[in-house]
Write a protein that holds these residues in place. Structure first.
Motif, PDB file in Angstrom:
ATOM      1  N   ASP A 152       0.813  -1.217   0.000  1.00  0.00           N
ATOM      2  CA  ASP A 152       0.000   0.000   0.000  1.00  0.00           C
ATOM      3  C   ASP A 152       0.850   1.272   0.000  1.00  0.00           C
ATOM      4  N   SER A 153       2.162   1.115  -0.118  1.00  0.00           N
ATOM      5  CA  SER A 153       3.028   2.292  -0.015  1.00  0.00           C
ATOM      6  C   SER A 153       3.001   3.165  -1.262  1.00  0.00           C
ATOM      7  N   THR A 154       2.455   2.640  -2.367  1.00  0.00           N
ATOM      8  CA  THR A 154       2.377   3.446  -3.588  1.00  0.00           C
ATOM      9  C   THR A 154       1.497   4.671  -3.379  1.00  0.00           C
ATOM     10  N   ALA A 155       0.355   4.471  -2.704  1.00  0.00           N
ATOM     11  CA  ALA A 155      -0.544   5.600  -2.425  1.00  0.00           C
ATOM     12  C   ALA A 155       0.153   6.634  -1.549  1.00  0.00           C
ATOM     13  N   TRP A 156       0.915   6.146  -0.565  1.00  0.00           N
ATOM     14  CA  TRP A 156       1.657   7.076   0.290  1.00  0.00           C
ATOM     15  C   TRP A 156       2.712   7.830  -0.516  1.00  0.00           C
ATOM     16  N   PHE A 157       3.422   7.111  -1.386  1.00  0.00           N
ATOM     17  CA  PHE A 157       4.486   7.727  -2.184  1.00  0.00           C
ATOM     18  C   PHE A 157       3.930   8.846  -3.058  1.00  0.00           C
ATOM     19  N   LEU A 158       2.779   8.602  -3.679  1.00  0.00           N
ATOM     20  CA  LEU A 158       2.144   9.634  -4.496  1.00  0.00           C
ATOM     21  C   LEU A 158       1.714  10.823  -3.648  1.00  0.00           C
ATOM     22  N   ALA A 159       1.171  10.544  -2.465  1.00  0.00           N
ATOM     23  CA  ALA A 159       0.750  11.628  -1.565  1.00  0.00           C
ATOM     24  C   ALA A 159       1.948  12.446  -1.109  1.00  0.00           C
ATOM     25  N   TRP A 160       3.073  11.788  -0.875  1.00  0.00           N
ATOM     26  CA  TRP A 160       4.289  12.477  -0.436  1.00  0.00           C
ATOM     27  C   TRP A 160       4.834  13.366  -1.559  1.00  0.00           C
ATOM     28  N   GLN A 161       4.847  12.851  -2.793  1.00  0.00           N
ATOM     29  CA  GLN A 161       5.310  13.655  -3.921  1.00  0.00           C
ATOM     30  C   GLN A 161       4.402  14.862  -4.153  1.00  0.00           C
ATOM     31  N   LYS A 162       3.103  14.662  -3.976  1.00  0.00           N
ATOM     32  CA  LYS A 162       2.153  15.771  -4.118  1.00  0.00           C
ATOM     33  C   LYS A 162       2.379  16.812  -3.036  1.00  0.00           C
ATOM     34  N   ALA A 163       2.637  16.349  -1.815  1.00  0.00           N
ATOM     35  CA  ALA A 163       2.887  17.273  -0.705  1.00  0.00           C
ATOM     36  C   ALA A 163       4.136  18.108  -0.975  1.00  0.00           C
ATOM     37  N   ILE A 164       5.187  17.459  -1.471  1.00  0.00           N
ATOM     38  CA  ILE A 164       6.425  18.178  -1.779  1.00  0.00           C
ATOM     39  C   ILE A 164       6.175  19.241  -2.840  1.00  0.00           C
ATOM     40  N   SER A 165       5.436  18.869  -3.893  1.00  0.00           N
ATOM     41  CA  SER A 165       5.201  19.803  -4.998  1.00  0.00           C
ATOM     42  C   SER A 165       4.389  21.015  -4.557  1.00  0.00           C
ATOM     43  N   LYS A 166       3.525  20.836  -3.564  1.00  0.00           N
ATOM     44  CA  LYS A 166       2.690  21.943  -3.096  1.00  0.00           C
ATOM     45  C   LYS A 166       3.370  22.767  -2.001  1.00  0.00           C
ATOM     46  N   GLU A 203      -4.355   4.519  11.020  1.00  0.00           N
ATOM     47  CA  GLU A 203      -4.060   4.592   9.599  1.00  0.00           C
ATOM     48  C   GLU A 203      -3.245   5.850   9.315  1.00  0.00           C
ATOM     49  N   PHE A 204      -2.057   5.672   8.782  1.00  0.00           N
ATOM     50  CA  PHE A 204      -1.160   6.801   8.564  1.00  0.00           C
ATOM     51  C   PHE A 204      -1.648   7.745   7.475  1.00  0.00           C
ATOM     52  N   LEU A 205      -1.973   7.212   6.298  1.00  0.00           N
ATOM     53  CA  LEU A 205      -2.199   8.043   5.123  1.00  0.00           C
ATOM     54  C   LEU A 205      -3.316   9.078   5.286  1.00  0.00           C
ATOM     55  N   PRO A 206      -4.509   8.704   5.790  1.00  0.00           N
ATOM     56  CA  PRO A 206      -5.565   9.724   5.930  1.00  0.00           C
ATOM     57  C   PRO A 206      -5.137  10.892   6.816  1.00  0.00           C
ATOM     58  N   LYS A 207      -4.416  10.590   7.912  1.00  0.00           N
ATOM     59  CA  LYS A 207      -3.972  11.662   8.806  1.00  0.00           C
ATOM     60  C   LYS A 207      -2.889  12.504   8.132  1.00  0.00           C
ATOM     61  N   PHE A 208      -2.005  11.880   7.392  1.00  0.00           N
ATOM     62  CA  PHE A 208      -0.976  12.628   6.679  1.00  0.00           C
ATOM     63  C   PHE A 208      -1.606  13.611   5.693  1.00  0.00           C
ATOM     64  N   VAL A 209      -2.583  13.150   4.934  1.00  0.00           N
ATOM     65  CA  VAL A 209      -3.251  14.004   3.953  1.00  0.00           C
ATOM     66  C   VAL A 209      -3.916  15.187   4.646  1.00  0.00           C
ATOM     67  N   LEU A 210      -4.595  14.934   5.751  1.00  0.00           N
ATOM     68  CA  LEU A 210      -5.238  16.013   6.502  1.00  0.00           C
ATOM     69  C   LEU A 210      -4.202  17.003   7.039  1.00  0.00           C
ATOM     70  N   ASN A 211      -3.092  16.487   7.555  1.00  0.00           N
ATOM     71  CA  ASN A 211      -2.037  17.360   8.073  1.00  0.00           C
ATOM     72  C   ASN A 211      -1.487  18.272   6.987  1.00  0.00           C
TER      73      ASN A 211
END
Length: 267
Positions: A152-166, A203-211
């Motif tokens: 499931d780390s692919t979804a996290w990786f995409l979210a991390w790249q999006k966070a960096i770009s923003k 669950e890490f990803l939902p909280k990361f996205v909200l943060n």
């Protein structure tokens, strides 16, 4: 893992492509290393595996700095000894094997994102070069990820790249607008939001996205206030609700958020 291999796009691997590698558990890939990145996702997994607080883990095992290009906080393992060994290596074996950092779990693979003609991002993999091991076993990328529970780390990786770009361009703007002390406090808040603020979260990803969404919104608000034409008499407070302008001694705003409040610039 330091540099992208030449022509790596020509040798991109999809999730079900195969590659040859066999780890002989020599520990050599864990030595002479000062570049083992710990992502927010890695820190979440490691601290739960070791039953440690994130701040305790970072203080004991890691070094942090601001990325030269991204301007985001970066966390790496603090290499130890003359051989600059990963602090998790014990008796030539990884002491956190089941929760090892993604960059280690992927080895000898690397991972990157490319944008397709339709504008959608696609994660792909590539052989990153290895200095140890053998090529007498065949694996698919999917199998390799499954071994370390990284499917499931692919979804996290995409979210991390999006966070960096923003976040990256916004932080570069803030560096031009804030004095050094205030900028340091802002980076402390960014670090907390990205790496530490996951108490009682399953669950890490939902909280990361909200943060990230909350952080971006609040930084954008600060930029609007501090840019020419904005209200330069507004300032931010830390995650504990305290105003971090040196001249301020009061508590303003809500705990856990960057808040804007009325306070004159001093000095």
């Amino acid at each position: 893992m330091n540099h992208l291999p030449e022509n790596f796009l020509e040798h991109a691997l999809s999730i079900d492509d195969t590659f040859q590698f066999h780890c002989n558990q020599c520990g050599e890939c864990c030595k002479h290393r000062e570049d083992i990145l710990i992502s927010p996702f890695d820190l979440f997994r490691l601290t739960r595996y070791l039953n440690m607080k994130p701040t305790e883990f970072v203080d004991r095992y890691c070094t942090t700095y601001i990325g030269q290009n991204s301007r985001l906080p970066v966390v790496i393992f603090k290499a130890v000894g003359e051989e600059q060994v990963c602090p998790m290596l014990q008796d030539n074996h990884c002491s956190v094997h089941a929760a090892k950092p993604t960059i280690c779990a992927l080895y000898p693979l690397g991972r990157a994102v490319r944008v397709e003609p339709d504008g959608k991002p696609e994660v792909f993999y590539f052989l990153n070069g290895s200095t140890c091991g053998a090529e007498d076993e065949t694996h698919t990328v999917r199998e390799w990820l499954s071994e370390f529970d990284l499917r499931d780390s692919t979804a996290w990786f995409l979210a991390w790249q999006k966070a960096i770009s923003k976040l990256s361009p916004s932080l570069k703007t803030m560096e031009k607008l804030l004095p050094p002390k205030e900028l340091s406090m802002l980076y402390a808040i960014v670090f907390k939001a990205l790496y530490l603020d996951y108490a009682d979260v399953r669950e890490f990803l939902p909280k990361f996205v909200l943060n990230v969404q909350s952080l971006q919104k609040q930084i954008d608000t600060l930029i609007d206030k501090l840019m020419p034409g904005g209200n330069a008499n507004e300032q931010f407070v830390g995650s504990d609700g305290r105003c971090y302008r040196p001249a301020c001694t009061g508590h303003c705003g809500r705990a856990g958020r960057i808040s804007v409040h009325r306070h004159g610039w001093i000095g």
